[in-house]
Design an enzyme around this catalytic site. Structure first.
Site, PDB file in Angstrom:
ATOM      1  N   ASP A  45      37.663  28.613  14.294  1.00  0.00           N
ATOM      2  CA  ASP A  45      37.135  27.284  14.629  1.00  0.00           C
ATOM      3  C   ASP A  45      38.271  26.277  14.815  1.00  0.00           C
ATOM      4  OD1 ASP A  45      37.789  27.074  11.949  1.00  0.00           O
ATOM      5  OD2 ASP A  45      35.865  26.236  11.326  1.00  0.00           O
ATOM      6  N   SER A  46      39.531  26.738  14.661  1.00  0.00           N
ATOM      7  CA  SER A  46      40.684  25.929  15.072  1.00  0.00           C
ATOM      8  C   SER A  46      40.580  25.578  16.547  1.00  0.00           C
ATOM      9  CB  SER A  46      41.989  26.681  14.801  1.00  0.00           C
ATOM     10  OG  SER A  46      41.936  27.983  15.342  1.00  0.00           O
ATOM     11  N   ASP A  84      34.661  33.137  13.714  1.00  0.00           N
ATOM     12  CA  ASP A  84      34.476  32.194  12.598  1.00  0.00           C
ATOM     13  C   ASP A  84      33.064  31.625  12.600  1.00  0.00           C
ATOM     14  OD1 ASP A  84      36.425  31.602  10.725  1.00  0.00           O
ATOM     15  OD2 ASP A  84      37.472  30.165  12.002  1.00  0.00           O
ATOM     16  N   LYS A 112      33.938  35.485   9.861  1.00  0.00           N
ATOM     17  CA  LYS A 112      34.797  34.950   8.796  1.00  0.00           C
ATOM     18  C   LYS A 112      34.168  33.676   8.241  1.00  0.00           C
ATOM     19  CE  LYS A 112      38.920  32.873   9.583  1.00  0.00           C
ATOM     20  NZ  LYS A 112      38.678  31.502   9.043  1.00  0.00           N
ATOM     21  N   GLU A 114      34.613  30.529   5.008  1.00  0.00           N
ATOM     22  CA  GLU A 114      35.516  29.865   4.065  1.00  0.00           C
ATOM     23  C   GLU A 114      34.859  29.766   2.693  1.00  0.00           C
ATOM     24  OE1 GLU A 114      36.957  26.097   5.538  1.00  0.00           O
ATOM     25  OE2 GLU A 114      37.565  26.969   7.455  1.00  0.00           O
ATOM     26  N   GLU A 181      45.246  30.814   3.244  1.00  0.00           N
ATOM     27  CA  GLU A 181      45.853  29.727   4.021  1.00  0.00           C
ATOM     28  C   GLU A 181      46.553  28.718   3.107  1.00  0.00           C
ATOM     29  OE1 GLU A 181      43.447  27.954   7.079  1.00  0.00           O
ATOM     30  OE2 GLU A 181      44.984  26.440   7.492  1.00  0.00           O
TER      31      GLU A 181
END
Ligand code: KIV
Length: 260
Positions: A45-46, A84, A112, A114, A181
């Site tokens: 999602d960057s 993501d 993925k 978080e 990260e």
């Protein structure tokens, strides 16, 4: 190779040949990175920042993710495609499973998310449906507003212990790898040594994890307005684009002057 085979192959890289992962958001980049031998293509999602021009990842939607995952999947890479979850699309186990199925239908081979202990139930729901999951611990970009910025984590013994507890909860729930990260290098190395699945570091020091992931724009120098301090560009694509565009402008301008 099925997605589950690829997830197993990734798991077996624990402690072995380091995993080289890069983000990819479009078809040509996915093809080029795959041809170069990248192991994992993360449709992160960057993309909110480096493709869509938002200030952070909190503006990214499921629709954005599906659009870019589909573009990467059209490259039919040998590399493992990880998609993501965007913020707010995995708030409950049922929502996480339904949206994981959407990401897979778009072409992701794994998803993925978080977070740690708080996400274990969601990881269990998704993996029980046969969809591989990658975890993401340390600095969590989707929490940047609550955290008041991007900060290094794992700096104190208590923070390091919390990261390990989160990692163990994710492993027990069935993740096939965990991104670490912006974790203090010593902590990243310590967590890596304790857990059974590969860790993939970003901003967590060199040679501390079982592999590394980088945002492709940081690697190729195509997003010059913000370069993280840990980035190690291997190319200067922004300069090449500016130069080519300036040459084009000069050529077209000269042509128009020459015409009657
Ligand atoms: O969205 C992303 O690109 C990521 C990487 C920074 C790991 O999550």
């Amino acid at each position: 190779m099925t997605a589950l085979d690829k997830a197993d192959a990734l798991r077996r890289r624990k402690g072995g040949r380091p995993i080289a992962a890069l983000t990819a958001y479009d078809y040509p980049t996915a093809r080029l990175l795959d041809e170069a031998g990248v192991d994992m293509l993360l449709v992160g999602d960057s993309l909110g920042m480096v493709v869509l021009g938002y200030p952070d990842t909190t503006h990214v939607t499921l629709g954005h993710m599906l659009h870019h995952i589909a573009a990467v999947a059209r490259a039919q890479p040998r590399a493992f495609i990880v998609g993501d979850f965007s913020i707010g699309t995995y708030d409950t186990p049922a929502q996480a499973l339904a949206n994981a199925q959407c990401l897979v239908a778009a072409g992701a081979e794994a998803v993925k998310l978080e977070g740690g202990c708080n996400q274990a139930e969601k990881v269990r729901a998704i993996t029980a449906a046969g969809i591989p999951v990658v975890g993401h611990l340390g600095m969590l970009p989707q929490s940047v507003i609550e955290e008041g910025g991007y900060h290094k984590t794992g700096k104190t013994p208590a923070q390091a212990a919390a990261i390990l507890a989160d990692a163990e909860a994710l492993v027990a729930a069935g993740v096939c790898a965990i991104v670490l990260e912006s974790v203090l290098p010593a902590t990243a190395r310590w967590v890596t040594a304790q857990i059974a699945v590969p860790t993939i570091g970003i901003g967590s020091g060199e040679d501390t994890c079982d592999g590394e992931v980088a945002v492709v724009d940081d690697l190729i120098g195509s997003f010059p307005w913000f370069v993280p301090p840990f980035a190690r560009p291997e190319a200067h694509v922004a300069d090449a684009i500016r130069e080519a565009a300036a040459k084009y402008v000069a050529r077209v301008t000269l042509l128009s002057k020459a015409s009657p």
